[in-house]
Design a protein around this motif. Structure first.
Motif, PDB file in Angstrom:
ATOM      1  N   PHE A  45       0.803  -1.219   0.000  1.00 50.89           N
ATOM      2  CA  PHE A  45       0.000   0.000   0.000  1.00 50.89           C
ATOM      3  C   PHE A  45       0.839   1.274   0.000  1.00 50.89           C
ATOM      4  O   PHE A  45       0.287   2.374   0.131  1.00 50.89           O
ATOM      5  CB  PHE A  45      -0.967   0.000   1.188  1.00 50.89           C
ATOM      6  CG  PHE A  45      -2.100  -0.976   1.024  1.00 50.89           C
ATOM      7  CD1 PHE A  45      -3.203  -0.650   0.253  1.00 50.89           C
ATOM      8  CD2 PHE A  45      -2.040  -2.225   1.611  1.00 50.89           C
ATOM      9  CE1 PHE A  45      -4.247  -1.545   0.076  1.00 50.89           C
ATOM     10  CE2 PHE A  45      -3.078  -3.138   1.445  1.00 50.89           C
ATOM     11  CZ  PHE A  45      -4.183  -2.800   0.672  1.00 50.89           C
ATOM     12  N   LEU A  46       2.139   1.139  -0.175  1.00 49.22           N
ATOM     13  CA  LEU A  46       3.001   2.317  -0.193  1.00 49.22           C
ATOM     14  C   LEU A  46       2.617   3.317  -1.291  1.00 49.22           C
ATOM     15  O   LEU A  46       2.608   4.537  -1.035  1.00 49.22           O
ATOM     16  CB  LEU A  46       4.462   1.899  -0.330  1.00 49.22           C
ATOM     17  CG  LEU A  46       5.505   3.018  -0.265  1.00 49.22           C
ATOM     18  CD1 LEU A  46       5.352   3.837   1.001  1.00 49.22           C
ATOM     19  CD2 LEU A  46       6.907   2.437  -0.363  1.00 49.22           C
ATOM     20  N   PRO A  47       2.276   2.881  -2.500  1.00 44.74           N
ATOM     21  CA  PRO A  47       1.843   3.869  -3.506  1.00 44.74           C
ATOM     22  C   PRO A  47       0.633   4.682  -3.053  1.00 44.74           C
ATOM     23  O   PRO A  47       0.561   5.890  -3.320  1.00 44.74           O
ATOM     24  CB  PRO A  47       1.499   2.996  -4.724  1.00 44.74           C
ATOM     25  CG  PRO A  47       2.350   1.785  -4.567  1.00 44.74           C
ATOM     26  CD  PRO A  47       2.378   1.523  -3.089  1.00 44.74           C
ATOM     27  N   ALA A  48      -0.303   4.044  -2.359  1.00 41.11           N
ATOM     28  CA  ALA A  48      -1.482   4.767  -1.858  1.00 41.11           C
ATOM     29  C   ALA A  48      -1.101   5.729  -0.746  1.00 41.11           C
ATOM     30  O   ALA A  48      -1.657   6.829  -0.636  1.00 41.11           O
ATOM     31  CB  ALA A  48      -2.538   3.775  -1.365  1.00 41.11           C
ATOM     32  N   LEU A  49      -0.135   5.355   0.104  1.00 44.50           N
ATOM     33  CA  LEU A  49       0.341   6.240   1.167  1.00 44.50           C
ATOM     34  C   LEU A  49       1.068   7.446   0.581  1.00 44.50           C
ATOM     35  O   LEU A  49       0.963   8.564   1.096  1.00 44.50           O
ATOM     36  CB  LEU A  49       1.268   5.483   2.109  1.00 44.50           C
ATOM     37  CG  LEU A  49       0.603   4.504   3.081  1.00 44.50           C
ATOM     38  CD1 LEU A  49       1.616   3.495   3.600  1.00 44.50           C
ATOM     39  CD2 LEU A  49      -0.035   5.257   4.244  1.00 44.50           C
ATOM     40  N   ARG A  50       1.802   7.226  -0.495  1.00 42.61           N
ATOM     41  CA  ARG A  50       2.546   8.315  -1.136  1.00 42.61           C
ATOM     42  C   ARG A  50       1.611   9.335  -1.791  1.00 42.61           C
ATOM     43  O   ARG A  50       2.013  10.464  -2.048  1.00 42.61           O
ATOM     44  CB  ARG A  50       3.524   7.748  -2.149  1.00 42.61           C
ATOM     45  CG  ARG A  50       4.777   7.152  -1.513  1.00 42.61           C
ATOM     46  CD  ARG A  50       5.682   6.523  -2.529  1.00 42.61           C
ATOM     47  NE  ARG A  50       6.995   6.198  -1.959  1.00 42.61           N
ATOM     48  CZ  ARG A  50       7.763   5.204  -2.366  1.00 42.61           C
ATOM     49  NH1 ARG A  50       7.365   4.420  -3.377  1.00 42.61           N
ATOM     50  NH2 ARG A  50       8.933   4.977  -1.804  1.00 42.61           N
ATOM     51  N   LYS A  51       0.383   8.928  -2.083  1.00 47.81           N
ATOM     52  CA  LYS A  51      -0.598   9.851  -2.657  1.00 47.81           C
ATOM     53  C   LYS A  51      -1.193  10.781  -1.599  1.00 47.81           C
ATOM     54  O   LYS A  51      -1.825  11.787  -1.939  1.00 47.81           O
ATOM     55  CB  LYS A  51      -1.728   9.073  -3.337  1.00 47.81           C
ATOM     56  CG  LYS A  51      -1.310   8.327  -4.599  1.00 47.81           C
ATOM     57  CD  LYS A  51      -2.484   7.554  -5.168  1.00 47.81           C
ATOM     58  CE  LYS A  51      -2.078   6.748  -6.392  1.00 47.81           C
ATOM     59  NZ  LYS A  51      -3.224   5.938  -6.901  1.00 47.81           N
TER      60      LYS A  51
END
Length: 225
Positions: A114-120
């Motif tokens: 879920f890192l891409p979602a956290l980076r958003k």
């Protein structure tokens, strides 16, 4: 509107955190291993169910693909007690390995996924529900599988904090208290609701300058891991 992803919302602290977050007006994405585990959370305004096993990469990838939205706070809560037994008495090594996989590798795999979602998010945060039972300052031999898994996830959380600092994503490991759940038992100190409120308060206050620390559920910082 804050979006909070909580793993393991079928019961205990995870369920209480989902309920409290919804009551505060947040959007909640909750995970469980089967569709029937969500109970009456499913269908509630602001709640999105995700069926996944935190140790299965393919399932995590599918869940991330279906999500398509930022995540502001990820709370790695899902965990198991594992087999009882001390370092010398435990013979269920398969159970020991499963405990390590769920309690230590699970939070790592979920955070990676879920890192891409956290980076958003404008201010992404990751919390890992650990335990003081994993502290190197508690020289006890009972429940060695659980203790070892929490020691391991503490190091993983510390490493994630180091790597994610430049992304502005704060990471915290925390002790949820001795909680009256199936795992903690009926004689424990606090209710799941008390623990959940404290953890969510901590999540909302967490900033990058406090990343990589170990906290109690009530917001006090622990000096030793």
């Amino acid at each position: 509107m804050t979006t909070i992803l909580i793993t393991g919302v079928s019961r205990g602290i995870g369920r209480a955190m989902a309920e409290e977050a919804l009551a505060r007006g947040h959007d909640v994405i909750g995970t469980a291993r089967s569709d029937g585990d969500f109970g009456d959370l499913k269908g509630r305004d602001g709640f999105t169910p995700l069926v996944l096993d935190v140790t299965h990469r393919d399932g995590l990838a599918r869940a991330v693909g279906a999500l398509g939205q930022p995540v502001d706070i990820l709370i790695n809560n899902a965990g198991i007690m594992g087999p009882k037994g001390s370092a010398l008495s435990l013979d269920d090594m398969d159970g020991f390995l499963q405990t390590l996989q769920v309690n230590a590798l699970g939070p790592l795999m979920v955070t990676q996924a879920f890192l891409p979602a956290l980076r958003k998010s404008e201010r992404g945060r990751v919390l890992i529900v650990s335990s003081q039972m994993g502290s190197m300052h508690y020289a006890k031999a009972d429940n060695i599988a659980y203790r070892s898994s929490k020691t391991a996830v503490n190091k993983i959380g510390q490493a994630l904090a180091t790597e994610l600092r430049d992304d502005g994503i704060a990471v915290a490991n925390l002790h949820p208290g001795w909680v009256r759940t199936d795992m903690g038992g009926s004689s424990a100190d606090i209710s799941p609701e008390e623990s959940a409120k404290g953890i969510l308060d901590l999540a909302q206050r967490l900033t990058i300058d406090k990343t990589g620390r170990f906290w109690n559920w009530d917001g006090s910082e622990r000096e030793s891991w």
